[in-house]
Motif scaffolding. Structure first.
Motif, PDB file in Angstrom:
ATOM      1  N   SER A  82       0.864  -1.223  -0.048  1.00  0.00           N
ATOM      2  CA  SER A  82      -0.084   0.059  -0.031  1.00  0.00           C
ATOM      3  C   SER A  82       0.793   1.214   0.005  1.00  0.00           C
ATOM      4  O   SER A  82       0.764   2.103  -1.152  1.00  0.00           O
ATOM      5  CB  SER A  82      -0.910  -0.060   1.223  1.00  0.00           C
ATOM      6  OG  SER A  82      -1.981   0.483   1.057  1.00  0.00           O
ATOM      7  N   ALA A  83       1.628   1.317   1.171  1.00  0.00           N
ATOM      8  CA  ALA A  83       2.426   2.741   1.102  1.00  0.00           C
ATOM      9  C   ALA A  83       3.446   2.683   0.010  1.00  0.00           C
ATOM     10  O   ALA A  83       3.919   3.623  -0.728  1.00  0.00           O
ATOM     11  CB  ALA A  83       3.095   2.687   2.613  1.00  0.00           C
ATOM     12  N   MET A 142       4.930   4.672 -11.091  1.00  0.00           N
ATOM     13  CA  MET A 142       4.688   4.078 -12.331  1.00  0.00           C
ATOM     14  C   MET A 142       2.981   3.976 -12.149  1.00  0.00           C
ATOM     15  O   MET A 142       2.404   3.365 -11.281  1.00  0.00           O
ATOM     16  CB  MET A 142       5.104   2.630 -12.514  1.00  0.00           C
ATOM     17  CG  MET A 142       6.395   2.551 -12.812  1.00  0.00           C
ATOM     18  SD  MET A 142       7.278   1.144 -11.990  1.00  0.00           S
ATOM     19  CE  MET A 142       9.029   1.455 -12.557  1.00  0.00           C
ATOM     20  N   ASP A 143       2.359   4.456 -13.272  1.00  0.00           N
ATOM     21  CA  ASP A 143       0.794   4.653 -13.343  1.00  0.00           C
ATOM     22  C   ASP A 143       0.297   3.194 -13.399  1.00  0.00           C
ATOM     23  O   ASP A 143      -0.824   2.951 -12.516  1.00  0.00           O
ATOM     24  CB  ASP A 143       0.508   5.244 -14.426  1.00  0.00           C
ATOM     25  CG  ASP A 143       0.645   6.893 -14.599  1.00  0.00           C
ATOM     26  OD1 ASP A 143       0.987   7.504 -13.481  1.00  0.00           O
ATOM     27  OD2 ASP A 143       0.890   7.449 -15.661  1.00  0.00           O
ATOM     28  N   TYR A 144       0.943   2.303 -13.988  1.00  0.00           N
ATOM     29  CA  TYR A 144       0.071   0.930 -13.873  1.00  0.00           C
ATOM     30  C   TYR A 144       0.419   0.360 -12.528  1.00  0.00           C
ATOM     31  O   TYR A 144      -0.547  -0.903 -12.207  1.00  0.00           O
ATOM     32  CB  TYR A 144       0.847   0.114 -14.955  1.00  0.00           C
ATOM     33  CG  TYR A 144       2.534  -0.243 -14.766  1.00  0.00           C
ATOM     34  CD1 TYR A 144       3.359   0.087 -15.393  1.00  0.00           C
ATOM     35  CD2 TYR A 144       2.787  -1.253 -14.003  1.00  0.00           C
ATOM     36  CE1 TYR A 144       4.685   0.110 -15.018  1.00  0.00           C
ATOM     37  CE2 TYR A 144       3.979  -1.590 -13.736  1.00  0.00           C
ATOM     38  CZ  TYR A 144       5.034  -1.045 -14.249  1.00  0.00           C
ATOM     39  OH  TYR A 144       6.331  -1.225 -13.944  1.00  0.00           O
ATOM     40  N   CYS A 145       1.065   0.822 -11.733  1.00  0.00           N
ATOM     41  CA  CYS A 145       0.912   0.150 -10.102  1.00  0.00           C
ATOM     42  C   CYS A 145      -0.205   1.035  -9.429  1.00  0.00           C
ATOM     43  O   CYS A 145      -0.650   0.560  -8.338  1.00  0.00           O
ATOM     44  CB  CYS A 145       2.195   0.475  -9.398  1.00  0.00           C
ATOM     45  SG  CYS A 145       3.662  -0.552 -10.146  1.00  0.00           S
ATOM     46  N   ASP A 149      -6.990   3.178  -6.047  1.00  0.00           N
ATOM     47  CA  ASP A 149      -7.132   4.138  -5.150  1.00  0.00           C
ATOM     48  C   ASP A 149      -6.042   4.012  -4.020  1.00  0.00           C
ATOM     49  O   ASP A 149      -6.785   3.738  -2.774  1.00  0.00           O
ATOM     50  CB  ASP A 149      -8.417   3.937  -4.834  1.00  0.00           C
ATOM     51  CG  ASP A 149      -9.366   4.526  -5.751  1.00  0.00           C
ATOM     52  OD1 ASP A 149      -9.191   5.128  -6.842  1.00  0.00           O
ATOM     53  OD2 ASP A 149     -10.522   4.080  -5.735  1.00  0.00           O
ATOM     54  N   LEU A 150      -4.933   3.920  -4.022  1.00  0.00           N
ATOM     55  CA  LEU A 150      -4.286   3.940  -2.864  1.00  0.00           C
ATOM     56  C   LEU A 150      -4.302   4.716  -1.846  1.00  0.00           C
ATOM     57  O   LEU A 150      -4.189   5.819  -1.984  1.00  0.00           O
ATOM     58  CB  LEU A 150      -2.482   3.927  -3.655  1.00  0.00           C
ATOM     59  CG  LEU A 150      -2.197   2.730  -4.435  1.00  0.00           C
ATOM     60  CD1 LEU A 150      -0.906   3.019  -5.093  1.00  0.00           C
ATOM     61  CD2 LEU A 150      -2.136   1.353  -3.741  1.00  0.00           C
ATOM     62  N   PRO A 151      -4.195   4.265  -0.526  1.00  0.00           N
ATOM     63  CA  PRO A 151      -4.343   5.009   0.410  1.00  0.00           C
ATOM     64  C   PRO A 151      -2.706   5.677   0.791  1.00  0.00           C
ATOM     65  O   PRO A 151      -2.664   6.973   0.917  1.00  0.00           O
ATOM     66  CB  PRO A 151      -4.640   4.161   1.838  1.00  0.00           C
ATOM     67  CG  PRO A 151      -4.407   2.825   1.149  1.00  0.00           C
ATOM     68  CD  PRO A 151      -4.549   2.821  -0.127  1.00  0.00           C
ATOM     69  N   GLY A 152      -1.883   4.881   0.630  1.00  0.00           N
ATOM     70  CA  GLY A 152      -0.541   5.285   0.833  1.00  0.00           C
ATOM     71  C   GLY A 152      -0.041   6.700   1.693  1.00  0.00           C
ATOM     72  O   GLY A 152      -0.984   7.044   2.324  1.00  0.00           O
TER      73      GLY A 152
END
Ligand code: PLP
Length: 436
Positions: A143-144, A151-154, A159-162
């Protein structure tokens, strides 16, 4: 097919199932149909000692028989885990004397990101939490860590909280230099952009900067001349921690034990995995500098514990394998061996530099990238090389090469000749003579 494959189109995988490997020897792997391939990228830049190292296998077996598992929580640990921590403290840069163990590169990055927050809370700066990362960086896919990856594809669809991430430009002189701009000037520009970002957001909001000393999965970018020195001066001026992500570069890949040694980084935190165990066991280690340890230790004491840990972190079998891996590295004189192999590889690549289909060649130690002219598809060249029994990695239109440290001169020559033949074969299929 029951497996949901990482970094793979699931519908495509139904039509073209991934090639399953069944055995390995030295730098070679063998698939289900019995075909052999020289893996010129060490799996995922990680099987440094090749696919059949008896010493590592025996070290794992011994540890499995003695003690197949123990944790390091709440007043207990395993003897092998203690020994690996001490061994790492002696090979890591001198100011790093503490390690935290995990099971993957991604969790090492997550640990580092959490320690940044813990550190700044301890220092009474609870707002200083954002982390600066670069375009095209790869720092993992949890996540983080995926949030830090550039990289956009990741990111797409997740909707990563990160953590709060700020993005700055990648250190690719080839792609991003302005016309007529020298390498040093480009590096100074990147450092200037970093400082502008810090001033715009406020240094009191920014806890750390993370970077791979040599970018790997983003396209193989060694740092432009003067880059890390200038970046570190900016970070120091604004009291921002440096996380060196050495998950690919650690343990010899660039020709020094750590790329931080080679490029003059003094990181506050250092993430390592991959060649730590030659990938024979999933294990990672975050190196923690004295400066950071001196702050987080008393803070954890005040809170009653360091509230962070993984059941399998510091697994004794992984630690026993890593200890044996380090012993092999010491015996083979890692920098001398990589230096010699790198010279052969890069000498051969330099001989290709004038090839009309090649637009750039980049390398550091045993990490290399060969970028092709846009009309010559790296994916087609890689497929042609695979048909000839050599596995390369495709990154955009770059072919990455990152062989095991046990590759022979003849095998390096084979990789180089298959690379050239595969490029020529793809060029020959298209009317590129006028186009290139
Ligand atoms: N950081 C870097 C620089 C990497 O190259 C990788 C993986 O390639 C990671 C982090 C993530 O490691 P893992 O795939 O073990 O989670």
């Amino acid at each position: 097919m029951a497996q949901l494959y990482p970094f793979t189109d699931p519908l495509l995988a139904e039509k073209q199932p991934p090639n399953a490997m069944v055995s390995g020897e030295g730098c070679w792997v063998v698939d289900r149909s019995g075909r052999r391939y020289l893996d010129a990228v060490s799996g995922l830049w990680c099987v440094s000692l090749g696919f059949s190292n008896e010493r590592l296998i025996r070290a794992a077996e011994r540890q499995y028989r003695n003690l197949p598992y123990y944790h390091s929580f709440m007043g207990r640990t395993a003897e092998a885990t203690e020994r690996l921590a001490d061994a790492l403290a002696s090979v890591l840069p001198a100011h790093i004397n503490r390690v935290f163990f995990g099971c993957s590169g991604s969790d090492a990055v997550e640990t580092a990101a959490k320690l940044v927050r813990f550190y700044w809370n301890a220092r009474g700066a609870p707002e200083k939490k954002k982390i600066i990362a670069r375009d095209k960086a790869y720092h993992g896919s949890l996540s983080a860590s995926a949030g830090l990856t550039g990289m956009d594809y990741c990111h797409d669809g997740f909707d990563l909280p990160g953590p709060d991430v700020l993005r700055v430009g990648r250190p690719s002189y080839f792609h991003d230099a302005e016309p007529g701009e020298g390498e040093h000037d480009f590096a100074m520009r990147r450092a200037g952009e970093l400082e502008e970002t810090i001033l715009a957001v406020g240094a009191d909001k920014i806890g750390a900067f993370i970077g791979e000393p040599v970018v790997g999965s983003g396209g193989v970018f060694p740092p432009p001349e003067g880059y890390w020195q200038a970046i570190q001066e900016v970070l120091k001026r604004h009291d921002i921690l440096l996380i060196a992500d050495e998950i690919i570069t650690g343990f010899g890949r660039t020709g020094a034990w750590f790329a931080s040694d080679k490029y003059g980084l003094t990181p506050d935190l250092m993430t390592t995995a991959k060649q730590l165990s030659s990938a024979y066991f999933p294990i990672s280690a975050v190196g923690i500098s004295e400066r950071v340890a001196a702050v987080i230790d008393p803070h954890a004491h005040d809170l009653g514990t360091l509230g962070h840990g993984l059941t399998y972190g510091g697994h004794p079998v992984g630690c026993a394998v890593a200890l044996e891996t380090l012993a092999v590295y010491q015996e083979m004189d890692l920098p001398a061996t990589i230096g010699r192999l790198a010279q052969r590889l890069t000498g051969g690549l330099e001989a290709l530099r004038d090839h009309p289909a090649i637009v750039d060649i980049r390398y550091s130690g045993l990490m290399a990238g060969v970028e092709l002219e846009a009309r010559v598809k790296a994916s087609e060249v890689s497929a042609a090389a695979e048909r000839q029994g050599v596995l390369l990695r495709v990154i955009d239109n770059t072919l990455a090469i990152s062989p095991p440290y046990v590759i022979s001169d003849q095998e390096i020559d084979l990789v180089l000749s298959v690379l050239r033949e595969s490029i020529d074969a793809v060029v020959a299929r298209q009317p590129l003579r006028e186009a290139v």
